[in-house]
Design a protein around this motif. Structure first.
Motif, mmCIF file in Angstrom:
data_model
loop_
_atom_site.group_PDB
_atom_site.id
_atom_site.type_symbol
_atom_site.label_atom_id
_atom_site.label_comp_id
_atom_site.label_asym_id
_atom_site.label_seq_id
_atom_site.Cartn_x
_atom_site.Cartn_y
_atom_site.Cartn_z
ATOM 1 N N ALA A 122 66.763 -0.193 -2.045
ATOM 2 C CA ALA A 122 67.437 -0.402 -3.322
ATOM 3 C C ALA A 122 66.402 -0.671 -4.525
ATOM 4 C CB ALA A 122 68.221 -1.606 -3.364
ATOM 5 N N THR A 123 66.396 -0.288 -5.570
ATOM 6 C CA THR A 123 65.468 -0.309 -6.666
ATOM 7 C C THR A 123 65.170 -1.719 -7.027
ATOM 8 O OG1 THR A 123 67.090 -0.363 -8.360
ATOM 9 C CG2 THR A 123 66.296 1.923 -7.700
ATOM 10 N N GLU A 156 74.092 1.991 -5.886
ATOM 11 C CA GLU A 156 73.458 2.035 -7.311
ATOM 12 C C GLU A 156 73.733 3.629 -7.759
ATOM 13 O OE1 GLU A 156 69.734 -0.635 -7.809
ATOM 14 O OE2 GLU A 156 69.166 0.711 -6.232
ATOM 15 N N GLU A 157 73.731 3.675 -9.008
ATOM 16 C CA GLU A 157 73.923 4.911 -9.606
ATOM 17 C C GLU A 157 72.807 5.652 -9.751
ATOM 18 O OE1 GLU A 157 76.900 6.356 -10.291
ATOM 19 O OE2 GLU A 157 77.698 4.361 -9.677
ATOM 20 N N GLU A 158 72.947 7.101 -9.854
ATOM 21 C CA GLU A 158 71.640 8.024 -9.834
ATOM 22 C C GLU A 158 70.657 7.829 -10.920
ATOM 23 O OE1 GLU A 158 70.908 12.755 -9.399
ATOM 24 O OE2 GLU A 158 72.746 12.063 -9.743
ATOM 25 N N GLY A 159 70.954 7.530 -12.118
ATOM 26 C CA GLY A 159 70.020 7.160 -13.206
ATOM 27 C C GLY A 159 69.038 6.243 -12.812
ATOM 28 N N PRO A 160 69.323 4.888 -12.362
ATOM 29 C CA PRO A 160 68.447 4.095 -12.184
ATOM 30 C C PRO A 160 67.485 4.492 -10.908
ATOM 31 C CG PRO A 160 70.249 3.097 -12.326
ATOM 32 C CD PRO A 160 70.600 4.382 -12.482
ATOM 33 N N ALA A 162 66.866 7.562 -10.043
ATOM 34 C CA ALA A 162 65.930 8.667 -10.292
ATOM 35 C C ALA A 162 64.666 8.192 -10.927
ATOM 36 C CB ALA A 162 66.737 9.549 -11.108
ATOM 37 N N ALA A 163 65.037 7.256 -11.835
ATOM 38 C CA ALA A 163 63.732 6.650 -12.561
ATOM 39 C C ALA A 163 62.833 5.743 -11.712
ATOM 40 C CB ALA A 163 64.339 5.634 -13.845
ATOM 41 N N PHE A 164 63.472 5.051 -10.840
ATOM 42 C CA PHE A 164 62.761 4.425 -9.731
ATOM 43 C C PHE A 164 61.799 5.308 -8.944
ATOM 44 C CE2 PHE A 164 62.383 2.624 -5.505
ATOM 45 C CZ PHE A 164 61.724 1.211 -5.485
ATOM 46 N N ALA A 165 62.221 6.284 -8.452
ATOM 47 C CA ALA A 165 61.648 7.286 -7.705
ATOM 48 C C ALA A 165 60.529 7.998 -8.674
ATOM 49 C CB ALA A 165 62.531 8.263 -7.137
ATOM 50 N N GLU A 166 60.786 8.215 -9.751
ATOM 51 C CA GLU A 166 59.712 8.580 -10.874
ATOM 52 C C GLU A 166 58.451 7.946 -10.849
ATOM 53 O OE1 GLU A 166 59.170 11.221 -15.113
ATOM 54 O OE2 GLU A 166 61.400 10.457 -14.334
ATOM 55 N N SER A 167 58.915 6.589 -11.303
ATOM 56 C CA SER A 167 58.113 5.572 -11.480
ATOM 57 C C SER A 167 56.748 5.335 -10.281
ATOM 58 C CB SER A 167 58.486 4.267 -11.766
ATOM 59 O OG SER A 167 59.402 3.783 -10.620
ATOM 60 N N LEU A 168 57.304 5.597 -9.216
ATOM 61 C CA LEU A 168 56.647 5.558 -7.907
ATOM 62 C C LEU A 168 56.069 6.884 -7.299
ATOM 63 C CD1 LEU A 168 58.506 2.772 -6.030
ATOM 64 C CD2 LEU A 168 56.580 2.317 -7.192
ATOM 65 N N SER A 169 56.272 7.940 -8.087
ATOM 66 C CA SER A 169 55.866 9.262 -7.673
ATOM 67 C C SER A 169 56.207 9.578 -6.308
ATOM 68 C CB SER A 169 54.303 9.338 -7.747
ATOM 69 O OG SER A 169 54.021 9.010 -9.105
ATOM 70 N N ALA A 190 70.233 -5.520 6.031
ATOM 71 C CA ALA A 190 69.089 -6.358 5.259
ATOM 72 C C ALA A 190 68.180 -4.963 4.772
ATOM 73 C CB ALA A 190 68.334 -6.996 6.108
ATOM 74 N N LEU A 191 68.016 -5.070 3.528
ATOM 75 C CA LEU A 191 67.295 -4.183 2.746
ATOM 76 C C LEU A 191 65.669 -4.582 2.617
ATOM 77 C CD1 LEU A 191 69.686 -2.605 0.389
ATOM 78 C CD2 LEU A 191 69.158 -1.876 2.784
ATOM 79 N N PRO A 192 64.749 -3.819 2.608
ATOM 80 C CA PRO A 192 64.814 -2.437 3.062
ATOM 81 C C PRO A 192 64.747 -2.503 4.781
ATOM 82 C CG PRO A 192 62.481 -2.782 2.471
ATOM 83 C CD PRO A 192 63.289 -4.058 2.140
ATOM 84 N N VAL A 193 65.281 -1.210 5.291
ATOM 85 C CA VAL A 193 65.133 -1.006 6.728
ATOM 86 C C VAL A 193 64.920 0.368 7.078
ATOM 87 C CG1 VAL A 193 67.500 -0.748 6.964
ATOM 88 C CG2 VAL A 193 66.203 -1.600 8.848
ATOM 89 N N HIS A 194 64.049 0.365 8.203
ATOM 90 C CA HIS A 194 63.426 1.678 8.494
ATOM 91 C C HIS A 194 63.970 2.168 10.064
ATOM 92 C CE1 HIS A 194 60.447 1.564 5.352
ATOM 93 N NE2 HIS A 194 60.406 0.462 5.363
#
Length: 231
Positions: A122-123, A156-160, A162-169, A190-194
């Motif tokens: 989650a962001t 979560e919605e796509e906008g936040p 997408a911004a999160f992913a872009e900020s972390l490249s 429990a987040l995050p989980v792999h």
């Protein structure tokens, strides 16, 4: 006359004897208040008690390893002994079909034949911020070996996202689990989980988030046999 003398002599002898007896009692009687020595009591044998076991005689409980019946399931990368059941190690991965950020659909079944690393996140999750750059590094190093990394954002919605992913490249696809159905199906509470899934679609390892490159490398090594995975 003589009879009287005999009687008197007998009386005197009796008195003398009485005095001697009385004197002996006085001499040999213990002083008042003197402690008496108790008579020894016979000991009673109840049987020899069993000796208590020494520490070396007590065996330790065996530790729990990965899920039984899993041909190559390892202990969970997070180190928890009971985590194999939590991450479904040795089982077929649940269905995963979600919209992809930027368009399209992520469908895990389309990735059969490739090692896949699924991360539910989650962001607003601080460990995710730390993990994404590390995941980028693994994606760059092992992409040629067929590795696919998927990050699935929960509720979560796509906008936040997408911004999160872009900020972390982020260099790997992100999916949207808007209603949390995939999270529930996978037991990713429990987040995050792999989850690390081999080319046959079987979960081989898992870990709760907040992990470093060493744990990530161990997870990848379970799904990439023959590849020298380093942190």
């Amino acid at each position: 006359m003589w009879p009287r003398l005999s009687i008197l002599a007998g009386l005197l002898a009796g008195v003398a004897a009485a005095l001697l007896v009385l004197g002996g009692i006085v001499v040999f009687a213990p002083e008042p208040g003197a402690a008496r020595t108790p008579a020894p009591q016979p000991s009673v044998s109840i049987g020899t008690p069993s000796p208590s076991p020494s520490p070396s005689a007590v065996s330790a409980s065996p530790s729990v390893s990965g899920a039984s019946g899993s041909p190559s399931a390892s202990a969970p990368a997070s180190g928890g002994a009971t985590a194999a059941g939590l991450f479904h190690v040795g089982e077929q991965a649940p269905a995963l079909v979600v919209p992809q950020v930027g368009g399209g659909t992520i469908d895990l079944t389309n990735l059969r034949g490739q090692p896949v690393w699924v991360n539910f996140m989650a962001t607003n999750c601080p460990p995710c911020v730390d993990e994404f750059p590390l995941m980028n590094g693994f994606a760059a190093r092992y992409g040629d070996d067929g590795l696919v990394i998927l990050a699935i954002d929960v509720k979560e919605e796509e906008g936040p996202v997408a911004a999160f992913a872009e900020s972390l490249s982020a260099t790997f696809p992100l999916g949207l689990d808007r209603d949390g159905a995939a999270q529930t199906r996978w037991g990713a509470l429990a987040l995050p989980v792999h989850f690390w899934i081999d080319k046959d679609g079987v979960i081989r390892d898992g870990a709760l988030g907040g992990i470093g490159p060493d744990v990530m490398a161990r997870g990848l090594s379970t799904i990439m046999p023959g590849v020298d995975v380093t942190p």
